[in-house]
Design a protein around this motif. Structure first.
Motif, PDB file in Angstrom:
ATOM      1  N   ALA A 194       0.897  -1.410  -0.054  1.00 43.55           N
ATOM      2  CA  ALA A 194       0.088   0.290   0.101  1.00 43.55           C
ATOM      3  C   ALA A 194       0.583   1.143   0.382  1.00 43.55           C
ATOM      4  CB  ALA A 194      -0.780   0.260   1.254  1.00 43.55           C
ATOM      5  N   LEU A 195       2.161   1.213   0.921  1.00 45.96           N
ATOM      6  CA  LEU A 195       2.572   2.739   0.654  1.00 45.96           C
ATOM      7  C   LEU A 195       3.852   2.350  -0.501  1.00 45.96           C
ATOM      8  CD1 LEU A 195       4.147   2.190   4.555  1.00 45.96           C
ATOM      9  CD2 LEU A 195       3.247   3.649   3.579  1.00 45.96           C
ATOM     10  N   THR A 196       3.903   1.832  -0.812  1.00 44.64           N
ATOM     11  CA  THR A 196       5.111   1.358  -2.110  1.00 44.64           C
ATOM     12  C   THR A 196       4.190   1.962  -3.694  1.00 44.64           C
ATOM     13  OG1 THR A 196       6.532  -0.372  -1.533  1.00 44.64           O
ATOM     14  CG2 THR A 196       6.953   0.080  -3.593  1.00 44.64           C
ATOM     15  N   GLN A 197       3.133   1.125  -3.786  1.00 43.70           N
ATOM     16  CA  GLN A 197       1.520   2.005  -4.143  1.00 43.70           C
ATOM     17  C   GLN A 197       1.522   3.224  -4.444  1.00 43.70           C
ATOM     18  OE1 GLN A 197      -1.635  -0.911  -5.363  1.00 43.70           O
ATOM     19  NE2 GLN A 197       0.175  -2.547  -4.853  1.00 43.70           N
ATOM     20  N   THR A 198       1.092   3.496  -3.577  1.00 43.64           N
ATOM     21  CA  THR A 198       1.254   5.142  -3.062  1.00 43.64           C
ATOM     22  C   THR A 198       2.279   5.739  -3.731  1.00 43.64           C
ATOM     23  OG1 THR A 198      -0.739   4.817  -1.332  1.00 43.64           O
ATOM     24  CG2 THR A 198      -0.246   6.904  -1.724  1.00 43.64           C
ATOM     25  N   ALA A 199       3.266   5.554  -3.504  1.00 41.98           N
ATOM     26  CA  ALA A 199       4.689   6.534  -3.158  1.00 41.98           C
ATOM     27  C   ALA A 199       5.137   5.932  -4.721  1.00 41.98           C
ATOM     28  CB  ALA A 199       5.855   5.790  -2.462  1.00 41.98           C
ATOM     29  N   ASP A 200       4.651   4.932  -5.379  1.00 39.76           N
ATOM     30  CA  ASP A 200       5.375   4.855  -7.222  1.00 39.76           C
ATOM     31  C   ASP A 200       3.734   5.798  -7.799  1.00 39.76           C
ATOM     32  OD1 ASP A 200       7.132   3.610  -6.201  1.00 39.76           O
ATOM     33  OD2 ASP A 200       5.678   1.273  -6.904  1.00 39.76           O
ATOM     34  N   GLY A 254       0.513   1.850  13.883  1.00 33.33           N
ATOM     35  CA  GLY A 254       0.301   0.325  13.826  1.00 33.33           C
ATOM     36  C   GLY A 254      -0.194  -0.050  12.617  1.00 33.33           C
ATOM     37  N   VAL A 255       0.204  -1.496  12.126  1.00 32.16           N
ATOM     38  CA  VAL A 255       0.520  -1.848  10.107  1.00 32.16           C
ATOM     39  C   VAL A 255      -0.564  -0.822   9.820  1.00 32.16           C
ATOM     40  CG1 VAL A 255      -0.410  -4.081  11.053  1.00 32.16           C
ATOM     41  CG2 VAL A 255       0.992  -3.631   8.895  1.00 32.16           C
ATOM     42  N   LYS A 256      -1.859  -1.327  10.117  1.00 34.48           N
ATOM     43  CA  LYS A 256      -3.013  -0.795   9.467  1.00 34.48           C
ATOM     44  C   LYS A 256      -3.250   0.274   9.176  1.00 34.48           C
ATOM     45  CE  LYS A 256      -7.203  -2.626  10.803  1.00 34.48           C
ATOM     46  NZ  LYS A 256      -8.431  -2.890  11.053  1.00 34.48           N
ATOM     47  N   ARG A 257      -2.608   1.197  10.251  1.00 29.78           N
ATOM     48  CA  ARG A 257      -2.652   2.568   9.627  1.00 29.78           C
ATOM     49  C   ARG A 257      -2.323   2.601   7.833  1.00 29.78           C
ATOM     50  NH1 ARG A 257      -0.229   7.907  11.034  1.00 29.78           N
ATOM     51  NH2 ARG A 257      -1.500   9.792  10.104  1.00 29.78           N
ATOM     52  N   ALA A 258      -0.929   2.116   8.265  1.00 30.91           N
ATOM     53  CA  ALA A 258      -0.211   2.239   6.465  1.00 30.91           C
ATOM     54  C   ALA A 258      -1.242   1.816   4.901  1.00 30.91           C
ATOM     55  CB  ALA A 258       1.080   0.870   6.477  1.00 30.91           C
ATOM     56  N   ILE A 259      -1.443   0.362   5.564  1.00 26.53           N
ATOM     57  CA  ILE A 259      -2.503   0.290   4.995  1.00 26.53           C
ATOM     58  C   ILE A 259      -3.879   0.771   4.451  1.00 26.53           C
ATOM     59  CG2 ILE A 259      -4.240  -1.718   4.361  1.00 26.53           C
ATOM     60  CD1 ILE A 259      -2.634  -3.822   5.882  1.00 26.53           C
ATOM     61  N   ASN A 260      -4.078   1.640   5.479  1.00 22.69           N
ATOM     62  CA  ASN A 260      -5.555   1.956   5.446  1.00 22.69           C
ATOM     63  C   ASN A 260      -5.821   3.971   4.541  1.00 22.69           C
ATOM     64  OD1 ASN A 260      -7.424   0.589   6.307  1.00 22.69           O
ATOM     65  ND2 ASN A 260      -7.204   0.955   8.290  1.00 22.69           N
ATOM     66  N   GLU A 261      -4.197   4.008   5.391  1.00 23.23           N
ATOM     67  CA  GLU A 261      -4.209   5.881   5.197  1.00 23.23           C
ATOM     68  C   GLU A 261      -2.361   5.880   4.257  1.00 23.23           C
ATOM     69  OE1 GLU A 261      -7.088   7.645   8.707  1.00 23.23           O
ATOM     70  OE2 GLU A 261      -4.747   7.579   8.596  1.00 23.23           O
ATOM     71  N   PRO A 262      -2.432   5.181   4.006  1.00 22.33           N
ATOM     72  CA  PRO A 262      -0.397   4.741   3.136  1.00 22.33           C
ATOM     73  C   PRO A 262      -0.103   6.392   2.586  1.00 22.33           C
ATOM     74  CG  PRO A 262      -2.392   4.189   1.380  1.00 22.33           C
ATOM     75  CD  PRO A 262      -2.611   3.866   2.777  1.00 22.33           C
ATOM     76  N   GLY A 263      -1.082   7.156   1.649  1.00 20.89           N
ATOM     77  CA  GLY A 263      -0.373   8.755   1.266  1.00 20.89           C
ATOM     78  C   GLY A 263      -0.991   9.726   2.847  1.00 20.89           C
ATOM     79  N   VAL A 264      -1.078   9.795   3.508  1.00 17.64           N
ATOM     80  CA  VAL A 264      -1.690  10.803   4.944  1.00 17.64           C
ATOM     81  C   VAL A 264      -0.141   9.590   5.680  1.00 17.64           C
ATOM     82  CG1 VAL A 264      -2.357  10.947   7.150  1.00 17.64           C
ATOM     83  CG2 VAL A 264      -3.771  10.133   5.445  1.00 17.64           C
TER      84      VAL A 264
END
Length: 682
Positions: A194-200, A254-264
């Protein structure tokens, strides 16, 4: 192996699997069992349900991924359901309609988990999710999933080191991230992708992610870390080798926040990179975290102290359990007069020189009921248990300090705990020295020091200075008041009788049954186990009351599901078949699925029964020399009849209470499900 990961028999399309998490997971576990990949439905469903109660597995897109490892699973397996009626898995988008159960063997190798992690990563791709929603047949689902897990991995070029940074890349903020979840199967990799795709999709950030999961994890290079402008820790567990990131601005969640709010999270990392006052990863090279994984300094101090104490308790419990059970076995083999002569027997005799009934203890002959090998074995077991119990205050203190300051805090924390025992301050002193050592070590770890001395900080300077300060404070200032406080507490416990003892039993029962393994439950357990180190009868009475009350909820709920089956969901009925055994073993967590599904009816009912058991146990003067084991350490409980009567009374009260609550204040969801089942049967 890969082609058999999922088959059409493991797919259910547009299915109605019930109205709650437990029901859906049980149905999916049944699919796995029916294909012969799991030897027992309950053995697969319960670990996944327990994992779900700790943190919901719902993720964006109306998807849930309950998962677990289990001894009953023979090979890595995926079961999939597209639900006609969504169920709340605590996801950010509401109810989940696409549910994957990831079932991994308990001893599965890295290849198994690598396959499962590929699926988790695909779940953040919109086209994959859309296909899951629209395809018509089970075979199409199987093909979709197998195409994902069999896809060849494309190797990503490593990020250039700081000195290699291209001139045209100056506008991009370099961020490194670590993702990790407790099981290391799904959320770890979903957060990373989720973080990677948002950053890309953005031009203002250059991201490198390190997954600390269960499958083939490669650590990022130190050059990449050195080039980073900020760090993201998206973890529910500790970050391995956190010291590598020391000094970098950090965002934690927590790990779920990176899934739910990667852009934030990426926005926050960019802001931290350009903020000279942003919080940084504590410590110098070689040191460890100043905070436990999670919210870090965004948490209030009260919450951080609570987490630190719980960390200390969790590390202390193995010492208590091992030591207490060994003491109980020493009594079992050597007799209950073992406590008066164990040291002389264990040190003055051997297998070739076994003791008789009379042994010289401190210059006087003492007569024991047993003799020979059994007496000697009992003494050896008792001595080993005493050695383990001797560490509990030091372990409590050391790991409280560890929770604040990482590895540099362990040594001064242990030193402070040992001083507490020497001065008679007991576990109260251990709590105080653990907090002191943690605060002081964390503070010293933030000092700005020359590079040449930095490598000495975590292994020499921080432990030395912290131990010195804690020692001086304890001997010169705090030791005597804390020892007096501990002595007063022991005298109060020893003087308890009649109504005061019963009142304490009621309070302990309410605490043990309030959150079933949570902070309140753990506080009561700490109070009991820490007192065992004193060896006085009042402490052993408290231990018996705590163990008995902790056994009540699972057994009572199991009994209630047998007596009034129609008041419980199918999943709860399944849980009831095994909850009684968990209760007999003093595993209060066996009641969590019931409490999570219906807290307003279940928790008060369990607290009432726990209060009855605690009151009766204290009134009967029941003692337990063992800190765990439930009914299976009956030989360490006296009188056993008092323990059993207290336990039975609380079980009956809780079972009757929960049945009455559900009968007089019906759960509409359960009623609707029962009516539907009746109409189907008709």
């Amino acid at each position: 192996m890969t082609t058999d990961l999922i088959t059409r028999d493991l797919v259910a399309l547009d299915a109605d699997f019930g109205y709650n998490v437990e029901s859906v997971i049980t149905h999916l576990a049944t699919l796995v069992h029916n294909t012969g990949r799991a030897s027992d439905v309950e053995g697969l469903a319960q670990p996944a349900i327990k994992r779900e109660s700790q943190a919901g597995t719902g993720v964006p897109g109306g998807v849930a991924i309950p998962h677990c490892r289990s001894e009953v699973v023979s090979e890595p397996t995926l079961a999939f359901a597209r639900l006609s009626r969504g169920v709340d898995f605590s996801g950010p988008d509401g109810d989940a309609h696409l549910v994957f159960l990831i079932a991994a063997p308990a001893g599965g190798g890295k290849e198994h988990l690598r396959i499962l992690s590929k699926l988790a990563r695909a779940l953040v791709k919109k086209d994959f999710l859309e296909a899951l929603r629209t395809v018509k047949t089970e075979d199409e689902i199987v093909k979709l999933v197998l195409d994902v897990v069999n896809a060849k991995k494309t190797k990503k070029a490593p990020a250039p080191a700081a000195e290699e940074k291209p001139a045209g890349d100056s506008k991009a903020t370099r961020v490194v991230a670590v993702t990790a979840c407790p099981t290391g199967i799904a959320h770890t990799y979903m957060a990373a992708d989720a973080l990677t795709q948002t950053a890309d999709a953005r031009d203002d950030v250059d991201l490198t992610v390190e997954t600390q999961g269960s499958s083939n994890n490669e650590s990022m290079s130190q050059a990449t870390i050195a080039a980073a402008d900020a760090v993201i820790f998206a973890t529910d567990v500790g970050v391995r080798d956190r010291e590598r990131f020391a000094g970098k601005p950090v965002i934690e969640s927590g790990v779920k926040r990176a899934i739910n709010e990667p852009g934030v999270m990426l926005d926050e990392a960019i802001a931290a990179a350009h903020n000279p006052n942003a919080r940084k990863v504590a410590g110098t090279a070689g040191s460890a975290p100043a905070e436990a994984a999670g919210e870090g300094e965004s948490l209030g101090w009260g919450k951080r102290i609570q987490q630190a104490i719980m960390t200390g308790v969790s590390y202390m419990v193995p010492f208590v359990a091992a030591g207490g059970l060994l003491l109980a076995l020493g009594f079992l083999f050597g007799g209950y007069d073992m406590a008066n002569g164990w040291q002389a027997i264990a040190t003055n005799y051997s297998l070739t020189n076994l003791p008789g009934h009379q042994v010289e203890v401190d210059g006087a002959l003492m007569t024991f009921d047993r003799a020979g090998f059994m007496l000697y074995l009992g003494a050896v077991l008792f001595a080993t248990g005493q050695a383990a119990m001797g560490f509990i205050v030091a372990a409590l203190s050391g790991y409280i300090a560890f929770a604040f300051a990482g590895r540099p805090g362990i040594a001064p924390g242990f030193v402070g705990g040992a001083i507490s025992v020497t001065l008679g301050a007991g576990f109260i002193g251990g709590l105080v020295t653990g907090l002191l050592a943690g605060f002081i070590a964390m503070w010293i770890g933030k000092w700005k020091v020359p590079r040449w001395i930095g490598s000495l900080m975590p292994v020499v300077i921080i432990p030395l200075l912290t131990s010195l300060v804690v020692g001086l404070l304890m001997f010169l200032l705090l030791g005597a008041p804390l020892a007096n406080l501990m002595a007063g507490l022991q005298n109060w416990l020893s003087s308890m009788s009649g109504s005061s003892a019963v009142l304490l039993g009621i309070i302990l029962g309410l605490m043990m049954c309030f959150d079933l393994g949570g902070p309140v439950n753990k506080a009561a357990y700490l109070f009991a186990t820490a007192g065992l180190s004193t060896g006085d009868e009042a402490s052993m009475q408290i231990m018996a009351a705590v163990m008995a009350t902790g056994m009540v909820p699972p057994i009572a709920l199991s009994l209630a599901t047998f007596v009034r089956k129609n008041l419980f969901t199918p999943a709860e009925q399944e849980n009831g078949k095994s909850a009684w055994l968990l209760g007999l073993s003093f595993v209060s967590e066996g009641a969590i699925p019931f409490a999570a599904a219906d807290p307003l009816r279940v928790i008060p009912s369990m607290m009432v029964g726990g209060a009855v058991t605690g009151a009766l146990s204290m009134a009967f003067g029941v003692i337990s020399r063992a800190p765990h084991g439930g009914i299976f350490v009956f030989f360490a409980i006296d009188p056993i009849w008092g323990f059993l009567v207290s336990l039975a009374a609380g079980i009956v009260v809780s079972a009757v209470a929960v049945i009455a609550m559900k009968q007089l204040w019906p759960n509409k969801t359960i009623e609707a499900a029962a009516a539907k089942e009746s109409s189907v049967a008709a």
